[in-house]
Design a protein around this motif. Structure first.
Motif, PDB file in Angstrom:
ATOM      1  N   PHE A  30       0.942  -0.758  -0.054  1.00 33.95           N
ATOM      2  CA  PHE A  30      -0.179   0.499   0.062  1.00 33.95           C
ATOM      3  C   PHE A  30       1.384   1.213   0.005  1.00 33.95           C
ATOM      4  O   PHE A  30       1.446   1.635   0.773  1.00 33.95           O
ATOM      5  CB  PHE A  30      -0.772  -0.117   1.085  1.00 33.95           C
ATOM      6  CG  PHE A  30      -1.853   1.009   1.335  1.00 33.95           C
ATOM      7  CD1 PHE A  30      -2.722   1.282   0.863  1.00 33.95           C
ATOM      8  CD2 PHE A  30      -1.542   2.128   2.683  1.00 33.95           C
ATOM      9  CE1 PHE A  30      -2.955   3.318   0.509  1.00 33.95           C
ATOM     10  CE2 PHE A  30      -2.222   3.185   2.320  1.00 33.95           C
ATOM     11  CZ  PHE A  30      -2.954   3.222   1.549  1.00 33.95           C
ATOM     12  N   GLN A  31       0.628   2.598  -0.369  1.00 34.86           N
ATOM     13  CA  GLN A  31       1.356   3.470  -1.020  1.00 34.86           C
ATOM     14  C   GLN A  31       0.268   4.530  -0.439  1.00 34.86           C
ATOM     15  O   GLN A  31      -0.546   4.769  -1.199  1.00 34.86           O
ATOM     16  CB  GLN A  31       1.533   4.016  -2.286  1.00 34.86           C
ATOM     17  CG  GLN A  31       2.408   3.153  -2.495  1.00 34.86           C
ATOM     18  CD  GLN A  31       3.156   2.937  -4.505  1.00 34.86           C
ATOM     19  OE1 GLN A  31       1.724   3.609  -5.146  1.00 34.86           O
ATOM     20  NE2 GLN A  31       3.746   2.355  -5.286  1.00 34.86           N
ATOM     21  N   SER A  32       0.915   4.419   0.819  1.00 36.52           N
ATOM     22  CA  SER A  32      -0.742   5.805   2.079  1.00 36.52           C
ATOM     23  C   SER A  32      -0.172   7.629   0.904  1.00 36.52           C
ATOM     24  O   SER A  32       1.036   7.800   0.824  1.00 36.52           O
ATOM     25  CB  SER A  32       0.379   6.177   3.033  1.00 36.52           C
ATOM     26  OG  SER A  32      -0.124   6.923   4.115  1.00 36.52           O
ATOM     27  N   PRO A  33      -1.455   8.289   0.911  1.00 39.10           N
ATOM     28  CA  PRO A  33      -0.883   9.622   0.740  1.00 39.10           C
ATOM     29  C   PRO A  33      -0.515  10.453   1.045  1.00 39.10           C
ATOM     30  O   PRO A  33       0.497  11.502   0.635  1.00 39.10           O
ATOM     31  CB  PRO A  33      -2.655   9.986   0.706  1.00 39.10           C
ATOM     32  CG  PRO A  33      -3.472   8.649   0.244  1.00 39.10           C
ATOM     33  CD  PRO A  33      -2.016   6.822   1.255  1.00 39.10           C
ATOM     34  N   TYR A  34      -0.416  10.252   2.676  1.00 37.35           N
ATOM     35  CA  TYR A  34       0.516  10.820   3.258  1.00 37.35           C
ATOM     36  C   TYR A  34       1.815  10.235   3.099  1.00 37.35           C
ATOM     37  O   TYR A  34       3.201  11.402   3.293  1.00 37.35           O
ATOM     38  CB  TYR A  34       0.070  10.266   5.077  1.00 37.35           C
ATOM     39  CG  TYR A  34      -0.650   9.958   5.880  1.00 37.35           C
ATOM     40  CD1 TYR A  34      -1.004  11.963   6.060  1.00 37.35           C
ATOM     41  CD2 TYR A  34      -1.259   9.274   6.514  1.00 37.35           C
ATOM     42  CE1 TYR A  34      -2.512  11.901   6.215  1.00 37.35           C
ATOM     43  CE2 TYR A  34      -3.244   9.774   6.505  1.00 37.35           C
ATOM     44  CZ  TYR A  34      -3.403  10.729   6.518  1.00 37.35           C
ATOM     45  OH  TYR A  34      -4.643  10.652   7.240  1.00 37.35           O
ATOM     46  N   GLN A  35       2.464   9.507   3.021  1.00 40.36           N
ATOM     47  CA  GLN A  35       3.947   9.379   2.447  1.00 40.36           C
ATOM     48  C   GLN A  35       3.918  10.223   1.154  1.00 40.36           C
ATOM     49  O   GLN A  35       4.890  10.539   1.112  1.00 40.36           O
ATOM     50  CB  GLN A  35       4.322   7.978   2.270  1.00 40.36           C
ATOM     51  CG  GLN A  35       3.491   7.150   3.747  1.00 40.36           C
ATOM     52  CD  GLN A  35       5.129   7.867   4.674  1.00 40.36           C
ATOM     53  OE1 GLN A  35       6.775   7.995   4.248  1.00 40.36           O
ATOM     54  NE2 GLN A  35       4.243   7.581   6.278  1.00 40.36           N
ATOM     55  N   TYR A  36       3.217   9.803  -0.092  1.00 40.19           N
ATOM     56  CA  TYR A  36       3.907  11.190  -0.782  1.00 40.19           C
ATOM     57  C   TYR A  36       3.528  12.246  -0.676  1.00 40.19           C
ATOM     58  O   TYR A  36       4.458  12.957  -1.407  1.00 40.19           O
ATOM     59  CB  TYR A  36       2.219  10.532  -1.774  1.00 40.19           C
ATOM     60  CG  TYR A  36       2.385  11.186  -3.239  1.00 40.19           C
ATOM     61  CD1 TYR A  36       3.372  11.207  -4.441  1.00 40.19           C
ATOM     62  CD2 TYR A  36       1.545  12.532  -3.325  1.00 40.19           C
ATOM     63  CE1 TYR A  36       3.130  11.726  -5.534  1.00 40.19           C
ATOM     64  CE2 TYR A  36       1.144  12.988  -4.706  1.00 40.19           C
ATOM     65  CZ  TYR A  36       2.932  12.665  -4.831  1.00 40.19           C
ATOM     66  OH  TYR A  36       2.799  13.537  -6.363  1.00 40.19           O
ATOM     67  N   GLU A  37       2.126  12.651  -0.091  1.00 40.82           N
ATOM     68  CA  GLU A  37       2.661  14.179   0.600  1.00 40.82           C
ATOM     69  C   GLU A  37       3.899  14.503   1.323  1.00 40.82           C
ATOM     70  O   GLU A  37       4.504  16.050   1.219  1.00 40.82           O
ATOM     71  CB  GLU A  37       1.545  14.879   1.023  1.00 40.82           C
ATOM     72  CG  GLU A  37       0.334  14.678   0.885  1.00 40.82           C
ATOM     73  CD  GLU A  37       0.146  15.631  -0.455  1.00 40.82           C
ATOM     74  OE1 GLU A  37       0.399  16.480  -0.251  1.00 40.82           O
ATOM     75  OE2 GLU A  37      -0.655  15.701  -1.577  1.00 40.82           O
ATOM     76  N   ALA A  38       4.613  13.720   2.005  1.00 45.06           N
ATOM     77  CA  ALA A  38       5.119  13.666   2.599  1.00 45.06           C
ATOM     78  C   ALA A  38       6.716  14.039   2.189  1.00 45.06           C
ATOM     79  O   ALA A  38       7.868  14.443   2.070  1.00 45.06           O
ATOM     80  CB  ALA A  38       5.956  12.531   4.062  1.00 45.06           C
ATOM     81  N   ASP A  39       7.143  13.281   0.603  1.00 47.44           N
ATOM     82  CA  ASP A  39       7.644  13.102  -0.203  1.00 47.44           C
ATOM     83  C   ASP A  39       8.351  14.179  -0.835  1.00 47.44           C
ATOM     84  O   ASP A  39       8.987  15.136  -1.062  1.00 47.44           O
ATOM     85  CB  ASP A  39       7.716  11.919  -1.271  1.00 47.44           C
ATOM     86  CG  ASP A  39       8.247  10.639   0.256  1.00 47.44           C
ATOM     87  OD1 ASP A  39       8.325  10.559   0.640  1.00 47.44           O
ATOM     88  OD2 ASP A  39       7.778   9.482  -1.485  1.00 47.44           O
ATOM     89  N   VAL A  40       6.989  14.926  -1.319  1.00 41.58           N
ATOM     90  CA  VAL A  40       7.370  16.205  -1.674  1.00 41.58           C
ATOM     91  C   VAL A  40       6.772  17.302  -1.246  1.00 41.58           C
ATOM     92  O   VAL A  40       7.991  17.791  -2.034  1.00 41.58           O
ATOM     93  CB  VAL A  40       5.165  16.492  -2.422  1.00 41.58           C
ATOM     94  CG1 VAL A  40       5.220  17.992  -3.185  1.00 41.58           C
ATOM     95  CG2 VAL A  40       4.903  15.450  -3.367  1.00 41.58           C
TER      96      VAL A  40
END
Length: 160
Positions: free
Chosen positions: A133-143
């Motif tokens: 699972f790819q969390s939207p939280y992790q994506y936002e944190a990466d950006v």
């Protein structure tokens, strides 16, 4: 200048040589940002929606596609990819099933159900492992951390 001095000035620092404080600052900022965005209702909704879609997709692939694919693929392979031979082999089995007593029919259906579920769970476990699972939280944190690195580029070493 010696060649050693030239090499040390032109090559970036490897990740093992980074000062611990710089790495700690990066991860502390990431952790703080994740704590802040977990409180945002829109991101929380997006997280639960993404988790639901992920689980539904994994369940449909594992219990829908793979067992049905195997149900048709294996007999087709055994009949040398000739559908006429496959139907000719399966019709007597279907005829025997219809003419059998209810106890044998129930036993056959329960065996097929157990086979379906075991194939589905087998593929479900491997599907979870192969497609995490790819969390939207992790994506936002990466950006956010990419922009944070650019803003703090002058204070950070080459590889953080």
């Amino acid at each position: 200048m010696t060649s050693e001095a030239l090499e040390s000035t032109s090559t970036p620092q490897p990740a093992a040589d980074l000062p611990a404080t710089d790495v700690a600052a990066y991860w502390a900022e990431r952790r703080n940002y994740l704590e802040r965005i977990r409180k945002v209702p829109e991101l929380r909704r997006r997280y639960w929606r993404a988790a639901g879609i992920y689980l539904l997709r994994r369940l449909l692939w594992s219990f829908g596609f793979f067992p049905i694919f195997l149900i048709f693929w294996l007999p087709l392979v055994f009949s040398s990819f000739n559908p006429v031979v496959m139907v000719g082999d399966l019709l007597p089995l279907l005829h025997d099933f219809v003419n059998s007593n209810p106890e044998i029919q129930a036993n056959t259906l329960s065996t097929l159900t157990i086979a379906w579920l075991s194939v589905g769970f087998f593929f479900l476990v491997f599907d979870f492992v192969l497609t995490p699972f790819q969390s939207p939280y992790q994506y936002e944190a990466d950006v956010y951390m990419r922009s944070w690195e650019q803003l703090n580029h002058d204070r950070l070493p080459d590889k953080v």
